[in-house]
Design an enzyme around this catalytic site. Structure first.
Site, mmCIF file in Angstrom:
data_model
loop_
_atom_site.group_PDB
_atom_site.id
_atom_site.type_symbol
_atom_site.label_atom_id
_atom_site.label_comp_id
_atom_site.label_asym_id
_atom_site.label_seq_id
_atom_site.Cartn_x
_atom_site.Cartn_y
_atom_site.Cartn_z
ATOM 1 N N GLU A 121 -3.395 4.234 9.297
ATOM 2 C CA GLU A 121 -2.206 3.667 8.638
ATOM 3 C C GLU A 121 -1.591 2.560 9.483
ATOM 4 O O GLU A 121 -1.966 2.348 10.639
ATOM 5 C CB GLU A 121 -1.138 4.754 8.416
ATOM 6 C CG GLU A 121 -1.212 5.458 7.065
ATOM 7 C CD GLU A 121 -0.619 4.632 5.932
ATOM 8 O OE1 GLU A 121 -0.220 3.476 6.181
ATOM 9 O OE2 GLU A 121 -0.544 5.136 4.805
ATOM 10 N N ASN A 138 6.742 4.861 0.858
ATOM 11 C CA ASN A 138 5.527 4.326 1.467
ATOM 12 C C ASN A 138 5.719 2.864 1.843
ATOM 13 O O ASN A 138 6.729 2.524 2.433
ATOM 14 C CB ASN A 138 4.324 4.551 0.540
ATOM 15 C CG ASN A 138 3.109 5.025 1.302
ATOM 16 O OD1 ASN A 138 2.766 4.468 2.339
ATOM 17 N ND2 ASN A 138 2.454 6.061 0.814
ATOM 18 N N ASP A 147 -0.031 2.738 -1.943
ATOM 19 C CA ASP A 147 0.225 3.123 -0.557
ATOM 20 C C ASP A 147 0.827 1.926 0.175
ATOM 21 O O ASP A 147 1.878 1.437 -0.203
ATOM 22 C CB ASP A 147 -1.081 3.617 0.076
ATOM 23 C CG ASP A 147 -0.847 4.539 1.255
ATOM 24 O OD1 ASP A 147 0.093 4.303 2.021
ATOM 25 O OD2 ASP A 147 -1.625 5.500 1.431
#
Length: 366
Positions: free
Chosen positions: A93, A224, A273
């Protein structure tokens, strides 16, 4: 039914379903499927999965050409994602490009690691924690601000030691910060989520130079991706559970006003995302469990789809020379043994080279 003009005529009709085609459509290799107010770009032989969930309510008499022209810009891109590194992250991420060093930072949430991809292509671990590391951003001193569970910390990159911590913002261990970014004024903003989950208990928190926190938006299920427009007047943020990308006016004091739905991503393409903005105001979003990236133009119209070789792209950022490379983190998180055999490269780091480069992200003011 009103007669369609020459530019766009029905190919065939079934109850509740209308297929439309024109020379514009045929140039792209797709036809337009209209059903219940939804528009889907469909190949002549197979469904592409690219859709307009909210762009046009109905095909009204006289605007067939407008529909065709807008729809014809949707395309499955021919960008080929290139593997940058064999990272095999469980939950990769928050990629962050450092133009000064030519390095790319990113995290593995579940393994609690901050990694750095060096210009020579080598990946090294800068910091490891027993906590879940969610978000990451550069500081104006060349350090990193990041989240550990429900706290925020600053990492001295040269010493590889944490030198400042915030207090946790939530007492329960299931809560952690997820994605995050810095605002134009140099403050850090991150979304708190509950892994339990517990409904719409997520919120966006803003942190100042002393790492004091303030809630600036709440009522979210899974906060997110975050990104600011180039002029700093607008902020975009994602609620993955709602499959929604929101846009809001961002005031200099750090408050959000006029929060509106920018785009609702297609249900068949997983959940939105991480996000990144290009120089035309286009928004790129990673579709977790959707095996793709989508691009929306500045008006929230879907324009591009990039198919990924893995199912779970997680986040993206522009970097490289001239900010022309879009780096993409991916995940193995939650995949079973069969899925991992089919997608052994899940968790690796990828990149594409879009036609339009990106804008730099803001740094945290220490």
């Amino acid at each position: 039914m009103t007669q369609a003009p020459e530019e766009l005529k029905p190919e065939w009709v079934t109850p509740g379903l209308l297929y439309l085609a024109s020379s514009l459509c045929r140039d792209t290799g797709y036809i337009l499927r209209a059903s219940n107010g939804q528009f889907t770009a469909t190949r002549f032989t197979e469904n592409s999965g690219v859709s307009y969930p909210r762009d046009l309510a109905r095909v009204q008499a006289g605007n067939f050409k407008e529909v065709a022209e807008r729809w014809s810009r949707i395309k499955e891109c021919h960008y080929v994602p290139v593997k940058v590194a064999n990272t095999r992250a469980d939950l990769g991420e928050s990629p962050v490009w450092d133009a000064r060093s030519g390095a790319l930072y990113f995290v593995d949430i579940t393994d609690g690691r901050i990694n750095r991809l060096n210009p020579d292509g080598e990946v090294e671990s800068l910091y490891e924690s027993a906590a879940r590391i969610g978000a990451l951003a550069l500081t104006d001193q060349g350090n990193l601000i990041f989240t550990e569970d429900s706290s925020v910390a600053i990492l001295d990159v040269n010493a590889r030691k944490v030198r400042q911590y915030s207090v946790p913002v939530h007492p329960r261990s299931t809560y952690r910060f997820n994605d995050g970014a810095c605002d134009p004024q140099g403050r850090f903003v991150s979304g708190l989520m509950d892994e339990a989950p517990s409904g719409k208990t997520g919120a966006l928190f803003r942190f100042d130079a002393e790492l004091s926190d303030q809630v600036i938006h709440d009522g979210m299920a899974l906060p997110n991706g975050l990104a600011w427009s180039e002029d700093g007047h607008s902020v975009y943020f994602v609620d993955s559970v709602a499959r929604a990308i929101y846009r809001a006016v961002y005031l200099p004091e750090g408050r959000l006003t006029e929060v509106t739905l920018f785009a609702e991503t297609p249900a068949e393409l997983g959940r939105p995302d991480g996000i990144a903005l290009d120089r035309e105001g286009g928004l790129w979003v990673c579709q977790f469990n959707g095996s793709c990236l989508l691009r929306y133009d500045r008006h929230g119209h879907l324009t591009d789809q990039v198919v990924m070789p893995v199912t779970r792209p997680t986040s993206c950022c522009f970097g490289g020379e001239g900010m022309t490379t879009l780096y993409i983190t991916t995940a193995r998180f939650g995949m079973n043994a069969v899925e991992l055999r089919h997608y052994p490269d899940a968790g690796d780091l990828y990149a594409i080279r879009p036609e339009i480069g990106g804008i730099a992200r803001h740094a945290f003011k220490e």
